[in-house]
Each structure stands twice: as C-alpha cells, then as structure tokens.
Design an enzyme around this catalytic site. Sequence first.
Site, short mmCIF file in Angstrom:
data_model
loop_
_atom_site.label_atom_id
_atom_site.label_comp_id
_atom_site.label_asym_id
_atom_site.label_seq_id
_atom_site.Cartn_x
_atom_site.Cartn_y
_atom_site.Cartn_z
N LEU A 1 3.79 -0.51 0.47
CA LEU A 1 3.77 0.73 -0.31
C LEU A 1 2.44 0.89 -1.20
CD1 LEU A 1 7.24 -0.11 -1.75
CD2 LEU A 1 6.82 1.96 -0.61
N ASP A 2 2.31 2.19 -1.53
CA ASP A 2 1.17 2.44 -2.46
C ASP A 2 1.20 1.85 -3.69
OD1 ASP A 2 -0.19 4.09 -0.39
OD2 ASP A 2 0.95 6.01 -0.86
N PRO A 3 0.31 1.52 -4.60
CA PRO A 3 0.54 0.90 -5.94
C PRO A 3 1.47 1.59 -6.48
CG PRO A 3 -1.98 0.47 -4.98
CD PRO A 3 -1.05 1.57 -3.91
N ALA B 1 4.03 3.48 -5.62
CA ALA B 1 5.21 3.64 -5.36
C ALA B 1 6.09 2.16 -5.67
CB ALA B 1 5.20 3.81 -3.85
#
Length: 306
Positions: free
Chosen positions: A41-43, A45
């Site tokens: 997951l992106d930071p 998210a």
Amino acid sequence: MTPPQGFVNLDKPAGITSRRAGEAAARCYGRGVAAGHAGTLDPAATGVLPVAVGGATRLVDLIASVDKEYRGVIRLGLDTDTDDAEGRPLGPEVPVGVGREEAGRALQDFLGEVMQRPPRFSAVKRGGRAAHKLARAGKDPGLEPRPAVYRELEMIRFDPPELEVRALVGKGTYIRALARDLGARLGCGGHLLSLRRTRVGSFAVGDAVSLERLKELAAGGRAGEALIAAGVALPEASRLTLDDPGSVRTIRRGGRLPLGAFAASGPEPEPGRPVLVLDAAGRALALGEIVTGEAGQLLQPRKRIR
C-alpha cells in the site's frame, strides 16, 4: 519455545510504508522475527495489509495473486504527477462539467480487463529499477500499458469534484491509474484523493487489528491472539495435513511421502501446483508439489518452513 509463525491482518495506518508497518508488527512477536507483507500500500493509503510473521514469510507468494477490494475517493478536475494527492499539480484545476449518470457510465467502461499504464511513481520495474526511483531522479520511466482487471466497480458517492468508488480488482491493478484515466475519460483530469483497502483474499478490514492495538496486546504478552495460522489465512490454497510425528520429521528434512500419509484439509491438490503442508496444530511445514514415483503419487517438499 516454539517460534512465532502465521499472519497478522494488519490495518495499516496512513503515513507509513508497508515495509515499516510490517516490521513494526513483527517486532511485537520478538526481536529479530522475520516479516513480510502481501500487496504493498502507498504510505498515504490505509487498510488491510497481510503481514507474514516468522516462517510464514515463505508463503507470501500464495497471497500475491488474490483479488483485492478498495474504497477510494477520486478528485476530478486536476491531474498530478503521482496520480494522487501527494503529487505536484500538472496544471490549473478545471471545472467538473459532468453529472452523476455520465460519470457512472464512464466508470463502468473500465470493467473487465483493460490495458492501463501504471503510475510513474510505482514499484513497477523498468530496466531493473523501480519506476518511482527513476521518476524521483527526474527521468521518465517510460512505462507501457499492461493488463489490469476490474472485476467490480461501484460508485458510492458523487459530490463534484469528488467521486467515491468501490473497486474489486485483480493483481497489479492501481486505483491511482483508475483515477487518472477516469478523469481523462471525462475530459477534466483527476487524481486519487484517498484510498482504503477493505479486503485481500480472506483478509477483511472488519477483522483487522490496528498497529496500536497489536502493540498493546504484545505489551500484555497476548500478541498471539492476533496471529492467524497459515491453514486459516490461506483458505484458497491446496493443503495437506500430517498427524504422525515421524512423517512430520520426514517433511522437515525434505523427504518425500506418499499421498496416503496425509489428510486433505482444503481444495484437492493438483499436480504442478503448490501444496501447503500443515501439522496437526495448523502450522506450516512446507510448500511442496505432487510428483509421480515408482510407488505412485508422492508429496515432494520444495520449500521447507520453520
């Protein structure tokens, strides 16, 4: 003392990378305990991040290809260089001149398998280097469109310039790319404002544990309450169970066993596909495959798990 092994259904907080979140979760089970995660997951998210602990890190690949579900808010009217709210605007914001029905029809155009270019700031490799590293160095990664799968798409809310969606997607599909391409389809641009992952295979957000709660459990010596055995965490995997201690030792040493030595405890194993071998307590012993020998069909361990 039996080393910890299993999965944590972690509710990743915003502002931290998936790797750091996974390492923090693993530390709750002791110093030096191995950690791995499935589906970065992106930071910015939040949501479901399956974290493998101990020997279960060798099973992460079994989760990599499962479907994932997201809830995301798309902001129409503005493109960014990262396709999300963390990036730099690529121009002035423009009015959103579309209604709910038009936006809904455009969203449904993405259903099924589509060719889609991954975000420039992503982990996709180009010439052996991650695209995001090239992009941060001021270079164009030159990513080509590749297949992306949208199994379900539902508009939850339309309140221009925001549009909230629920998406069930296959492996390697970026919701940031959907936000960008939906904005282009509507002629106004768009980027992903926020994202929450609600499901990864059998891992659901309603059952997830926060990092803070996991640390509280660990402080009270109860971190094991959040640890999910491999046989429970991977219901889609073909798996066989061993009760006999001698047979368990054989598998741990990498030896073959006839299929008659096992009890089936999941989908029927198929030749050529990985098979998860469990002991009577549900701990993973090995990943193996079915082979044919002089005595008939055998289970050959390929990856032993401690």
